[in-house]
Design a protein around this motif. Structure first.
Motif, short mmCIF file in Angstrom:
data_model
loop_
_atom_site.label_atom_id
_atom_site.label_comp_id
_atom_site.label_asym_id
_atom_site.label_seq_id
_atom_site.Cartn_x
_atom_site.Cartn_y
_atom_site.Cartn_z
N LEU A 147 -7.38 -3.28 -0.74
CA LEU A 147 -6.09 -3.46 -0.09
C LEU A 147 -6.22 -3.18 1.41
O LEU A 147 -5.73 -3.93 2.25
CB LEU A 147 -5.07 -2.49 -0.73
CG LEU A 147 -3.59 -2.84 -0.72
CD1 LEU A 147 -3.34 -4.27 -1.18
CD2 LEU A 147 -2.82 -1.86 -1.60
N ASP A 148 -6.93 -2.11 1.75
CA ASP A 148 -7.20 -1.77 3.16
C ASP A 148 -7.95 -2.90 3.86
O ASP A 148 -7.64 -3.23 5.01
CB ASP A 148 -8.03 -0.49 3.26
CG ASP A 148 -7.17 0.76 3.23
OD1 ASP A 148 -5.97 0.65 3.48
OD2 ASP A 148 -7.71 1.84 2.95
N LEU A 177 -7.68 0.49 -3.71
CA LEU A 177 -7.06 0.83 -2.43
C LEU A 177 -7.93 0.39 -1.25
O LEU A 177 -7.41 0.00 -0.20
CB LEU A 177 -6.76 2.33 -2.36
CG LEU A 177 -5.64 2.79 -3.32
CD1 LEU A 177 -5.61 4.31 -3.42
CD2 LEU A 177 -4.29 2.26 -2.90
N HIS A 206 -7.74 8.60 0.30
CA HIS A 206 -6.36 8.14 0.09
C HIS A 206 -5.48 9.27 -0.44
O HIS A 206 -4.31 9.38 -0.06
CB HIS A 206 -6.34 6.94 -0.86
CG HIS A 206 -6.75 5.67 -0.20
ND1 HIS A 206 -8.00 5.13 -0.31
CD2 HIS A 206 -6.06 4.83 0.63
CE1 HIS A 206 -8.07 4.02 0.40
NE2 HIS A 206 -6.91 3.82 0.98
N LYS A 252 0.83 -1.21 0.00
CA LYS A 252 0.00 0.00 0.00
C LYS A 252 0.87 1.26 0.00
O LYS A 252 0.61 2.20 -0.75
CB LYS A 252 -0.94 0.00 1.21
CG LYS A 252 -1.89 1.19 1.14
CD LYS A 252 -2.78 1.34 2.32
CE LYS A 252 -3.56 2.64 2.20
NZ LYS A 252 -4.34 2.95 3.38
#
Length: 413
Positions: A386-387, A383, A335, A198
């Motif tokens: 991914l989090d 994202l 983000h 990340k």
């Protein structure tokens, strides 16, 4: 005595022994017998107290102090074999992992103690037993020296242990905790790997140094990103607080969610609950936020934005960022505000000001580089996934660590 939880088929009482009665304890030779110019670049490596800081023994000899074959031959009494356990003598009484086969025949330094269990004692069991807080506390209380407490072979030898007389029960307990440790290590590594992925993606999937193109982007997107002044794209307002705040805190059902730093999750972007509420009478002195609003701590050291998942009120330690004109995908915006590029802008814009905090003008004066809303959504979704994976492994890791802590208390006397 017997533990609260034990495996089926075992009912005998546990017995008290001293560590010196069930193992051979030895101090390493280094410090007096070798000098810096005795070390070589490709020889037998030496475990030192440095390796206790990471909580795991090194997997490769790269970067470790090493000795030549001729020096090794006279030091074979100080080798580490599979099943040995090592202690740091100085500054910490924490033990390290069981020596695994690929590290067999490594040496250990003069500030390290080797505990070699007798053949009828399970190494895995003994390692876990020595890891329990009660044993570590007992050894710490007997360490000598004020500024740099240290332990020695004599201190370890008299350490009292309660253990099963049955080698089979020892082995079963040891294997259980070894499997638990392996799972903890697995999730720890996955968590660290994904966190690094990340971090790398936040640098590469957003343009840098005034560029209009990111280094990495999804297929089908080729248009340049657009640079805009942030205050032109969103509504930015500072929070406020009724004072004295203690007079407004309430448990009443009609209380308004009062959002504090402690309500922000350690992983993930959404604030979904608050520990405290305030009376509706305080509303005129604070700022209301709603689901879909972003809030950003105005402390420069914090600087991480969150998306509101609930209605609430923010104090003057928060900035509200509202996507009033629909320019942004919320996850993308969240983000974007946490990228290194934005954080460096905050720092440079704040340089020279009397208070090193974020404020409405400072955040509004930043320049953001943004793609089309379609590309924002694709990037935001990636994202967020991914989090979610990072959060999953973090929760699993915490769960396993709690299980281990509980079992260390309940499976030993």
């Amino acid at each position: 005595d017997a533990p609260a939880i034990r495996f089926k088929g075992f009912s005998d009482a546990w017995e008290q022994r001293k560590l010196g009665d069930i193992s051979e304890i030895k101090t390493g030779p280094f410090g007096s017998t070798l000098h810096a110019d005795d070390y070589v670049s490709d020889g037998t490596p030496i475990i030192t107290t440095e390796h206790f800081k990471t909580g795991a023994l090194p997997r490769s000899k790269n970067g470790l102090p090493q000795v030549s074959d001729s020096d090794y031959k006279r030091l074979t009494a100080y080798t580490l074999d599979d099943g040995d356990i090592v202690f740091s003598r100085v500054g910490s009484v924490d033990i390290n992992a069981l020596i695994t086969p690929f590290q067999s025949n490594w040496l250990f330094s003069g500030r390290v103690l080797r505990v070699r269990p007798q053949t009828d004692i399970s190494s895995k069991f003994l390692h876990t037993r020595l890891e329990t807080e009660s044993i570590k506390t007992d050894i710490r209380t007997r360490a000598v020296g004020q500024t740099m407490p240290s332990i020695n072979t004599e201190i370890l030898k008299i350490t009292p242990l309660v253990l099963p007389s049955s080698a089979a029960e020892q082995e079963q307990i040891g294997s259980y905790f070894a499997a638990l440790d392996n799972l903890i290590t697995l999730h720890q590594r996955k968590f660290e790997k994904l966190t690094n992925v990340k971090k790398s993606m936040l640098e590469k999937m957003f343009p840098q140094n005034g560029s209009s193109y990111p280094e990495i982007r999804f297929k089908g997107f080729t248009d340049p990103w657009e640079q805009r002044k942030f205050s032109e794209l969103v509504q930015i307002e500072r929070g406020g607080s009724p004072r004295p705040i203690d007079d407004f805190i309430t448990d009443a059902p009609n209380g308004l969610n009062w959002i504090k730093i402690g309500d922000a999750p350690t992983q993930g972007n959404y604030i979904t609950k608050t520990a405290e509420k305030i009376r509706p009478e305080g509303l005129s002195k604070t700022r209301e936020v709603h689901p879909g609003d972003l809030i950003l701590s105005n402390s420069m050291s914090f600087g991480k934005p969150y998306i509101m998942g609930i209605d609430g009120c923010i104090h003057d330690g928060w900035l509200l960022i509202r996507n009033t004109y629909g320019v942004f995908d919320l996850t993308f915006l969240c983000h974007l505000l946490g990228t290194p590029q934005m954080l460096s802008q905050y720092r440079s814009l704040a340089a020279g000001s009397t208070v090193n905090n974020l404020n409405k003008e400072l955040v509004g004066n930043t320049v953001v580089t943004i793609p089309s809303i379609t590309e924002q959504r694709v990037l935001g979704d990636y994202l967020e996934q991914l989090d979610n994976l990072i959060t999953l492994h973090q929760r699993e890791l915490e769960k396993l660590q709690n299980i281990k802590k509980s079992m260390l208390e309940k499976m030993f006397v």
